[in-house]
Structure formats: structure tokens, C-alpha cells
Design an enzyme around this catalytic site. Structure first.
Site, PDB file in Angstrom:
ATOM      1  CD  GLU A 116      45.496  52.500  41.829  1.00 46.01           C
ATOM      2  OE1 GLU A 116      45.543  52.001  40.684  1.00 46.01           O
ATOM      3  OE2 GLU A 116      44.728  53.425  42.125  1.00 46.01           O
ATOM      4  CG  HIS A 129      49.259  50.438  37.913  1.00 45.95           C
ATOM      5  ND1 HIS A 129      48.805  49.344  38.619  1.00 45.95           N
ATOM      6  CD2 HIS A 129      48.387  51.442  38.178  1.00 45.95           C
ATOM      7  CE1 HIS A 129      47.700  49.671  39.266  1.00 45.95           C
ATOM      8  NE2 HIS A 129      47.433  50.935  39.031  1.00 45.95           N
ATOM      9  CG  ASN A 179      45.825  57.324  43.707  1.00 52.35           C
ATOM     10  OD1 ASN A 179      46.922  57.012  44.184  1.00 52.35           O
ATOM     11  ND2 ASN A 179      45.052  56.446  43.082  1.00 52.35           N
ATOM     12  CD  GLU A 187      43.614  56.734  36.993  1.00 48.09           C
ATOM     13  OE1 GLU A 187      42.864  56.763  36.004  1.00 48.09           O
ATOM     14  OE2 GLU A 187      43.978  55.664  37.523  1.00 48.09           O
ATOM     15  CG  ASP A 189      49.887  46.273  39.116  1.00 51.38           C
ATOM     16  OD1 ASP A 189      50.478  47.214  38.567  1.00 51.38           O
ATOM     17  OD2 ASP A 189      48.658  46.080  38.977  1.00 51.38           O
TER      18      ASP A 189
HETATM   19  O1  G3I Z   1      30.692  44.853  37.893  1.00 50.41           O
HETATM   20  C1  G3I Z   1      30.679  44.396  36.528  1.00 50.41           C
HETATM   21  C2  G3I Z   1      29.906  43.144  36.414  1.00 50.41           C
HETATM   22  O2  G3I Z   1      28.565  43.410  36.733  1.00 50.41           O
HETATM   23  C3  G3I Z   1      30.057  42.601  34.988  1.00 50.41           C
HETATM   24  O3  G3I Z   1      29.420  41.370  34.894  1.00 50.41           O
HETATM   25  C4  G3I Z   1      31.523  42.448  34.604  1.00 50.41           C
HETATM   26  C5  G3I Z   1      31.715  41.994  33.175  1.00 50.41           C
HETATM   27  O4  G3I Z   1      32.973  42.416  32.691  1.00 50.41           O
HETATM   28  O5  G3I Z   1      32.144  43.675  34.761  1.00 50.41           O
HETATM   29  C6  G3I Z   1      32.092  44.144  36.084  1.00 50.41           C
HETATM   30  O6  G3I Z   1      32.749  45.369  36.159  1.00 50.41           O
HETATM   31  C7  G3I Z   1      34.155  45.348  36.029  1.00 50.41           C
HETATM   32  C8  G3I Z   1      34.783  45.844  37.316  1.00 50.41           C
HETATM   33  O7  G3I Z   1      36.174  45.978  37.173  1.00 50.41           O
HETATM   34  C9  G3I Z   1      34.504  44.922  38.503  1.00 50.41           C
HETATM   35  O8  G3I Z   1      35.072  43.674  38.268  1.00 50.41           O
HETATM   36  C10 G3I Z   1      34.534  46.258  34.890  1.00 50.41           C
HETATM   37  O9  G3I Z   1      34.076  45.690  33.669  1.00 50.41           O
HETATM   38  C11 G3I Z   1      36.018  46.455  34.842  1.00 50.41           C
HETATM   39  O10 G3I Z   1      36.317  47.480  33.898  1.00 50.41           O
HETATM   40  C12 G3I Z   1      36.517  46.909  36.185  1.00 50.41           C
HETATM   41  O11 G3I Z   1      37.920  47.062  36.108  1.00 50.41           O
HETATM   42  C13 G3I Z   1      38.515  47.807  37.142  1.00 50.41           C
HETATM   43  C14 G3I Z   1      39.179  49.041  36.565  1.00 50.41           C
HETATM   44  O12 G3I Z   1      39.847  49.744  37.619  1.00 50.41           O
HETATM   45  C15 G3I Z   1      38.194  49.955  35.905  1.00 50.41           C
HETATM   46  O13 G3I Z   1      38.772  51.162  35.552  1.00 50.41           O
HETATM   47  C16 G3I Z   1      39.543  46.941  37.822  1.00 50.41           C
HETATM   48  O14 G3I Z   1      38.878  45.874  38.500  1.00 50.41           O
HETATM   49  C17 G3I Z   1      40.356  47.750  38.839  1.00 50.41           C
HETATM   50  O15 G3I Z   1      41.444  46.995  39.280  1.00 50.41           O
HETATM   51  C18 G3I Z   1      40.886  49.016  38.173  1.00 50.41           C
HETATM   52  O16 G3I Z   1      41.556  49.773  39.147  1.00 50.41           O
HETATM   53  C19 G3I Z   1      42.155  50.982  38.676  1.00 50.41           C
HETATM   54  C20 G3I Z   1      42.107  51.969  39.826  1.00 50.41           C
HETATM   55  O17 G3I Z   1      40.815  52.116  40.305  1.00 50.41           O
HETATM   56  C21 G3I Z   1      42.693  53.323  39.394  1.00 50.41           C
HETATM   57  N1  G3I Z   1      44.006  53.175  38.824  1.00 50.41           N
HETATM   58  C22 G3I Z   1      44.131  52.182  37.754  1.00 50.41           C
HETATM   59  C23 G3I Z   1      43.616  50.829  38.222  1.00 50.41           C
HETATM   60  C24 G3I Z   1      43.838  49.783  37.179  1.00 50.41           C
HETATM   61  O18 G3I Z   1      43.086  50.024  36.029  1.00 50.41           O
END
Ligand code: G3I
Length: 343
Positions: free
Chosen positions: A276, A248, A211, A168, A278
Site C-alpha cells: 500500500e 505508508h 498484511n 492489521e 504512499d
Molecule cells: O462508501 C461510502 C459512501 O457511501 C459515503 O457516501 C462516503 C462518505 O464519506 O463514504 C464512503 O465510504 C468511505 C470509503 O473509504 C469509500 O470511499 C469511507 O467513509 C472511508 O472511511 C473509506 O476509507 C478507506 C479506508 O481504508 C477505511 O479504513 C480508504 O478509501 C482506503 O484507502 C483505506 O485503505 C486502508 C487499507 O484498506 C488498509 N490499510 C490502511 C489503508 C489506509 O487507511
């Protein structure tokens, strides 16, 4: 002993050649198409494999204790991308201190189940610890970036099929330029080239991908910006092997130019992958159109959906995946399997 080995290597390669040319002959092709049942599988991964592709999913380490989740994972998917576990805020939360525990959990499990791995991701402005984003000195940041790439790739050397080396890096909207990030702002736009060169030295066997999202519509400025970068890299010998289209999508699915985009990138001499996927509300037609675009491009080597059940998705409110909250196959599952060539 292998009977071919007894024949000696020249006889063996002649036999192999004959066998391969028989398979490639028009008669053999006709026979294959006359017996389609023989090449139809009943799971996504097995069906994708029939055309030499993979069908993968994002996996979250925290869900690996859920039997419904792992049951679907192992039945349907032959490639895995860690959803968060290889990102910088997990792997190097403080400088020089590496944590591979969550990533290892996913990699070891995938290896035990014969699933290939996509590594995600080495250099990304998001999920980046503040000790990195606050660096202002170019020499420091260059050495931090290169050390991160080298350490993470060394740890997983030989176990990753393709790495999202840079994620990105391009801006949304009409500029077609790189977005502002600590990497671009401190190192200049050449940071992407540097990251790819460092990655090639760290693990020469891994495929190195760029990516991004919103690069699926051919005429978009962002798509054109990434295309110009890949064309430039290929013309100057900068090591890049693949481009990941996150995909996406909204309810309508892919833009009508998606296949054109995939084939134009592939024509530059890189593999293309849907990394990715969806789709809001997961209509059958939208999934089928996406899969068909990949199937129609020889160098589209695989498709990854970004999660298993709707409840596992980062967009769970939009029900964008192939399995419902209980793990049942949705209508889009069937259209996806069919578009892959399956029954
Ligand atoms: O690990 C913490 C945890 O300790 C805490 O208790 C919890 C409370 O919200 O948060 C947890 O972290 C979260 C993490 O996912 C793991 O679940 C983050 O807040 C959350 O922001 C994070 O979101 C991820 C996101 O990327 C962050 O940018 C999504 O799961 C994940 O699907 C998403 O994936 C991205 C790709 O990497 C890149 N392209 C876009 C895609 C969708 O956003």
C-alpha cells in the site's frame, strides 16, 4: 504443430534445459548486461516484469468511469488491489447476504486487461459491520468468520493471485502483541491461524498473506511480533505464503532497516510484498529507496502503490503518489522507474 512436441517430450525437455542453462550462464549474463536497452521498459508494470515482479495500484470502482484514471491504470500497472470493494462491510453487510458487485467490476476489468489481482481483505477489525463486531459467542463468531472467508474466496477462486487473509491484527506501540479486536477478544489469538487454515482449504492456489502497517522498521516491537508469528506458523506448518508491508511512509520514506526487514522475513520462507505504498510529499529519493529495498530481495515479488493520482489518495493532502491531480507523472515516477531498472 509445436515442433518441440514433435521431438517427443524427453528431447523437448532436454532442449528446454539447454536453453535455460545457456540463459543462466555467466556469458549470457554478461551479454544481457552489455545490452541494457533490451531490458528497459517505459512503464512501471513492464519494467517490474523484467525482473519477474509486478507493479500494482489500489483501484476504486467508483473511479472506473474516469478516462484519465483508467488510461494511467492500463498503461502503467499490471496488478490491482480493490481499495474498499472486497472489505467485509461491502461483501457481507448483513449476515449470509453477499454482495460481490463492486468487487466483480474490478476483477472483471483487471482480467480483461491482463492485470493480476490482490484480494484485500478477509479478516480485519475495521470496515467491519456491527453485526459482526457485536458477536460475543465464540462458536458463532468462528462460524461467521470461516463462512465469510470461504464464501468470498470461493466466489473469486482462480482469479486472485494473493489474498490479504488477515489485516492489521497487531497493536501499535511497544507490546508486540495482537491488538484488541472482536476476533482476538472472543476467539483468542489463535484466530489468525484458524483464518489461514480456512483460507487454504477454500482456495489452495491463492497465496495467503498477512498484511500490516508500521512493520517496516526491523527493531520495532510490532515488526518483531509479526516476525515471531510468521516464524511460528512456518515451524508448525500453518499455511502462510507472504507478508504484506503496507508502507505508508512519512516524508523521509522507508526506515533505513527496511531491506533488512524484508530479507529477514523472506528468510523464513515467505514472499514479501510492498502492498500500500504512499509517501508524504513523494520525494524522488524516498520512492527510489523503497523500490531498491524490494529489488534487492529476491523474494520481494511486487510493489503496489495505494492509488494513482494524488487526488485519488486517502492522504490526498500530502500528495503522496506518483501522478499529480491532472495525471501527469511526478518526479518520483521517474526515480521509481529507474530504481526498477528502467530507462
Ligand atoms: O462508501 C461510502 C459512501 O457511501 C459515503 O457516501 C462516503 C462518505 O464519506 O463514504 C464512503 O465510504 C468511505 C470509503 O473509504 C469509500 O470511499 C469511507 O467513509 C472511508 O472511511 C473509506 O476509507 C478507506 C479506508 O481504508 C477505511 O479504513 C480508504 O478509501 C482506503 O484507502 C483505506 O485503505 C486502508 C487499507 O484498506 C488498509 N490499510 C490502511 C489503508 C489506509 O487507511
Amino acid at each position: 504443430m509445436n515442433p518441440l512436441r514433435r521431438l517427443g517430450s524427453s528431447r523437448a525437455s532436454l532442449l528446454t534445459l539447454l536453453a535455460v542453462s545457456a540463459l543462466a550462464s555467466p556469458a549470457a549474463a554478461t551479454a544481457a548486461s552489455a545490452a541494457p536497452d533490451a531490458v528497459r521498459a517505459s512503464t512501471l508494470g513492464a519494467q517490474a516484469a523484467q525482473s519477474g515482479r509486478y507493479f500494482g495500484t489500489a483501484v476504486a470502482a467508483g473511479r472506473l468511469g474516469d478516462g484519465t484514471y483508467t488510461g494511467i491504470l492500463d498503461r502503467e500497472f499490471n496488478s490491482v488491489t480493490p481499495e474498499n470493494e472486497m472489505k467485509w462491510d461491502t461483501t457481507e453487510r448483513s449476515r449470509g447476504s453477499f454482495n460481490f458487485g463492486p468487487g466483480d467490476q474490478i476483477v472483471n476489468r483487471a482480467a480483461a486487461h491482463g492485470q493480476r489481482m490482490r484480494g484485500h481483505t478477509l479478516v480485519w477489525h475495521s470496515q467491519l459491520p456491527s453485526w459482526v463486531s457485536s458477536i460475543r459467542d465464540a462458536n458463532t463468531l468462528r462460524s461467521v468468520m470461516n463462512n465469510h472467508i470461504t464464501q468470498v474466496m470461493n466466489h473469486y477462486k482462480g482469479r486472485i493471485y494473493a489474498w490479504d487473509v488477515v489485516n492489521e491484527a497487531f497493536a501499535d506501540g511497544g507490546s508486540g502483541q495482537q491488538r484488541s479486536s472482536v476476533f482476538r477478544d472472543v476467539l483468542g489469538t489463535g484466530f489468525i491461524e484458524e483464518a489461514f487454515r480456512t483460507a487454504r482449504s477454500a482456495d489452495p492456489a491463492a497465496k495467503l498473506c498477512y498484511n500490516d502497517y508500521s512493520i517496516e522498521n526491523w527493531s520495532d516491537a510490532k515488526t518483531q511480533g509479526v516476525y515471531r508469528m510468521v516464524r511460528d506458523f512456518k515451524s508448525r506448518g500453518v499455511p502462510i505464503d507472504c507478508v504484506g508491508f503496507q508502507s505508508h511512509f512519512g516524508t523521509g520514506g522507508p526506515p533505513s532497516s527496511f531491506q533488512t526487514t524484508l530479507s529477514n522475513f523472506a528468510a523464513l520462507g515467505v514472499d514479501v510484498q510492498i502492498t500500500e505504498l504512499d509517501i508524504a510529499q513523494a520525494s524522488s529519493a524516498a520512492y527510489a529507496n523503497t523500490v531498491r529495498a524490494c529489488m534487492n530481495v529476491a523474494r520481494c515479488t511486487g510493489i503496489t502503490v495505494w492509488g494513482i493520482r494524488d487526488s485519488d489518495s486517502w492522504r490526498s493532502g500530502e500528495n503522496p503518489l506518483l501522478f499529480d491531480r491532472s495525471g501527469n507523472k511526478k518526479a518520483a515516477y521517474q526515480s521509481t522507474l529507474t530504481a526498477l531498472g528502467g530507462a
